[in-house]
Design a protein around this motif. Structure first.
Motif, PDB file in Angstrom:
ATOM      1  N   UNK A  94     -46.197 -46.928   1.569  1.00  0.00           N
ATOM      2  CA  UNK A  94     -46.930 -46.673   0.326  1.00  0.00           C
ATOM      3  C   UNK A  94     -46.428 -47.527  -0.831  1.00  0.00           C
ATOM      4  N   UNK A  95     -45.460 -48.393  -0.553  1.00  0.00           N
ATOM      5  CA  UNK A  95     -44.882 -49.247  -1.595  1.00  0.00           C
ATOM      6  C   UNK A  95     -44.305 -50.461  -0.879  1.00  0.00           C
ATOM      7  N   UNK A  96     -45.026 -51.583  -0.889  1.00  0.00           N
ATOM      8  CA  UNK A  96     -44.607 -52.716  -0.048  1.00  0.00           C
ATOM      9  C   UNK A  96     -43.645 -53.690  -0.731  1.00  0.00           C
ATOM     10  N   UNK A  97     -43.209 -53.380  -1.932  1.00  0.00           N
ATOM     11  CA  UNK A  97     -42.261 -54.259  -2.632  1.00  0.00           C
ATOM     12  C   UNK A  97     -40.831 -53.802  -2.375  1.00  0.00           C
ATOM     13  N   UNK A  98     -39.871 -54.695  -2.616  1.00  0.00           N
ATOM     14  CA  UNK A  98     -38.466 -54.328  -2.497  1.00  0.00           C
ATOM     15  C   UNK A  98     -38.082 -53.388  -3.633  1.00  0.00           C
ATOM     16  N   UNK A  99     -36.970 -52.711  -3.456  1.00  0.00           N
ATOM     17  CA  UNK A  99     -36.447 -51.794  -4.465  1.00  0.00           C
ATOM     18  C   UNK A  99     -35.222 -52.420  -5.123  1.00  0.00           C
ATOM     19  N   UNK A 100     -34.848 -51.909  -6.288  1.00  0.00           N
ATOM     20  CA  UNK A 100     -33.724 -52.465  -7.053  1.00  0.00           C
ATOM     21  C   UNK A 100     -32.411 -51.778  -6.712  1.00  0.00           C
ATOM     22  N   UNK A 101     -32.141 -51.637  -5.452  1.00  0.00           N
ATOM     23  CA  UNK A 101     -30.874 -51.101  -4.959  1.00  0.00           C
ATOM     24  C   UNK A 101     -30.281 -52.130  -4.002  1.00  0.00           C
ATOM     25  N   UNK A 102     -28.989 -52.058  -3.783  1.00  0.00           N
ATOM     26  CA  UNK A 102     -28.394 -52.967  -2.787  1.00  0.00           C
ATOM     27  C   UNK A 102     -28.924 -52.662  -1.386  1.00  0.00           C
ATOM     28  N   UNK A 103     -29.408 -53.678  -0.712  1.00  0.00           N
ATOM     29  CA  UNK A 103     -29.932 -53.546   0.644  1.00  0.00           C
ATOM     30  C   UNK A 103     -28.759 -53.646   1.616  1.00  0.00           C
ATOM     31  N   UNK A 104     -28.629 -52.633   2.509  1.00  0.00           N
ATOM     32  CA  UNK A 104     -27.506 -52.674   3.452  1.00  0.00           C
ATOM     33  C   UNK A 104     -27.949 -52.881   4.891  1.00  0.00           C
ATOM     34  N   UNK A 105     -29.240 -52.702   5.166  1.00  0.00           N
ATOM     35  CA  UNK A 105     -29.717 -52.827   6.548  1.00  0.00           C
ATOM     36  C   UNK A 105     -31.220 -53.042   6.512  1.00  0.00           C
ATOM     37  N   UNK A 106     -31.707 -53.870   7.430  1.00  0.00           N
ATOM     38  CA  UNK A 106     -33.148 -54.047   7.541  1.00  0.00           C
ATOM     39  C   UNK A 106     -33.519 -54.391   8.974  1.00  0.00           C
ATOM     40  N   UNK A 107     -34.741 -54.044   9.322  1.00  0.00           N
ATOM     41  CA  UNK A 107     -35.307 -54.415  10.618  1.00  0.00           C
ATOM     42  C   UNK A 107     -36.511 -55.285  10.320  1.00  0.00           C
ATOM     43  N   UNK A 108     -36.526 -56.480  10.928  1.00  0.00           N
ATOM     44  CA  UNK A 108     -37.629 -57.421  10.726  1.00  0.00           C
ATOM     45  C   UNK A 108     -38.337 -57.683  12.042  1.00  0.00           C
ATOM     46  N   UNK A 109     -39.639 -57.861  11.936  1.00  0.00           N
ATOM     47  CA  UNK A 109     -40.478 -58.253  13.063  1.00  0.00           C
ATOM     48  C   UNK A 109     -41.403 -59.352  12.556  1.00  0.00           C
ATOM     49  N   UNK A 110     -41.440 -60.466  13.248  1.00  0.00           N
ATOM     50  CA  UNK A 110     -42.305 -61.590  12.886  1.00  0.00           C
ATOM     51  C   UNK A 110     -42.167 -61.978  11.414  1.00  0.00           C
ATOM     52  N   UNK A 111     -40.926 -62.068  10.947  1.00  0.00           N
ATOM     53  CA  UNK A 111     -40.598 -62.482   9.577  1.00  0.00           C
ATOM     54  C   UNK A 111     -40.960 -61.463   8.508  1.00  0.00           C
ATOM     55  N   UNK A 112     -41.289 -60.249   8.891  1.00  0.00           N
ATOM     56  CA  UNK A 112     -41.610 -59.217   7.907  1.00  0.00           C
ATOM     57  C   UNK A 112     -40.729 -57.994   8.135  1.00  0.00           C
ATOM     58  N   UNK A 113     -40.262 -57.423   7.043  1.00  0.00           N
ATOM     59  CA  UNK A 113     -39.399 -56.248   7.107  1.00  0.00           C
ATOM     60  C   UNK A 113     -40.245 -55.014   7.396  1.00  0.00           C
ATOM     61  N   UNK A 114     -39.837 -54.261   8.426  1.00  0.00           N
ATOM     62  CA  UNK A 114     -40.562 -53.023   8.732  1.00  0.00           C
ATOM     63  C   UNK A 114     -39.788 -51.795   8.279  1.00  0.00           C
ATOM     64  N   UNK A 115     -38.501 -51.960   7.993  1.00  0.00           N
ATOM     65  CA  UNK A 115     -37.672 -50.848   7.524  1.00  0.00           C
ATOM     66  C   UNK A 115     -36.491 -51.414   6.767  1.00  0.00           C
ATOM     67  N   UNK A 116     -36.074 -50.684   5.728  1.00  0.00           N
ATOM     68  CA  UNK A 116     -34.909 -51.083   4.947  1.00  0.00           C
ATOM     69  C   UNK A 116     -34.103 -49.843   4.593  1.00  0.00           C
ATOM     70  N   UNK A 117     -32.780 -50.009   4.553  1.00  0.00           N
ATOM     71  CA  UNK A 117     -31.910 -48.978   4.007  1.00  0.00           C
ATOM     72  C   UNK A 117     -31.277 -49.559   2.759  1.00  0.00           C
ATOM     73  N   UNK A 118     -31.367 -48.800   1.672  1.00  0.00           N
ATOM     74  CA  UNK A 118     -30.750 -49.181   0.404  1.00  0.00           C
ATOM     75  C   UNK A 118     -29.620 -48.206   0.097  1.00  0.00           C
ATOM     76  N   UNK A 119     -28.570 -48.719  -0.505  1.00  0.00           N
ATOM     77  CA  UNK A 119     -27.455 -47.885  -0.958  1.00  0.00           C
ATOM     78  C   UNK A 119     -27.773 -47.426  -2.371  1.00  0.00           C
ATOM     79  N   UNK A 120     -27.817 -46.106  -2.577  1.00  0.00           N
ATOM     80  CA  UNK A 120     -28.177 -45.568  -3.889  1.00  0.00           C
ATOM     81  C   UNK A 120     -26.926 -45.372  -4.744  1.00  0.00           C
ATOM     82  N   UNK A 121     -25.955 -44.633  -4.231  1.00  0.00           N
ATOM     83  CA  UNK A 121     -24.719 -44.352  -4.977  1.00  0.00           C
ATOM     84  C   UNK A 121     -23.540 -44.976  -4.285  1.00  0.00           C
TER      85      UNK A 121
END
Length: 121
Positions: A94-121
């Motif tokens: 529901x929100x295809x843009x990145x978030x303003x948190x540090x990204x610690x993990x992502x899963x990519x398929x065909x050069x596109x991110x399908x999942x991201x984990x951001x560190x909040x605190x």
């Protein structure tokens, strides 16, 4: 068979970086969320891992993915609202843009991110 094969597109669709994420619903079933939870369990020593998520739709796949974890691991995952979480998981539905948190993990398929984990605190 590819992991997350449901998000693969043929060569008629562009595979430019993040094109698929920005133009298609990718992992709307949340299949990648179990892998994200397993990653957090592996890198975090705390007894409770506070996780929040944002996705479209009514069903909470993150919650369902916890059912597949080992009993001890299930007890460590707490799904909370974003203000109280340590980590934020998104499949960008529901929100295809990145978030303003540090990204610690992502899963990519065909050069596109399908999942991201951001560190909040």
């Amino acid at each position: 068979i590819n992991p997350f094969q449901q998000v693969y597109f043929n060569n008629l669709v562009s595979h430019k970086p993040e094109y698929l994420r920005k133009n298609y619903d990718m992992d709307y079933w949340g299949c990648s969320e179990k892998q994200a939870l397993e990653y957090l369990l592996a890198i975090t020593n705390s007894d409770t891992i506070k996780v929040s998520y944002l996705r479209g739709g009514l069903e909470p796949p993150l919650q369902y993915n916890t059912f597949m974890l080992k009993e001890n691991d299930k007890k460590r995952i707490a799904i909370v609202n974003q203000e109280n979480s340590d980590y934020f998981i998104t499949n960008f539905r529901s929100h295809n843009a990145d978030y303003n948190y540090p990204k610690i993990y992502e899963i990519k398929v065909l050069n596109s991110t399908i999942l991201c984990i951001y560190k909040i605190h």
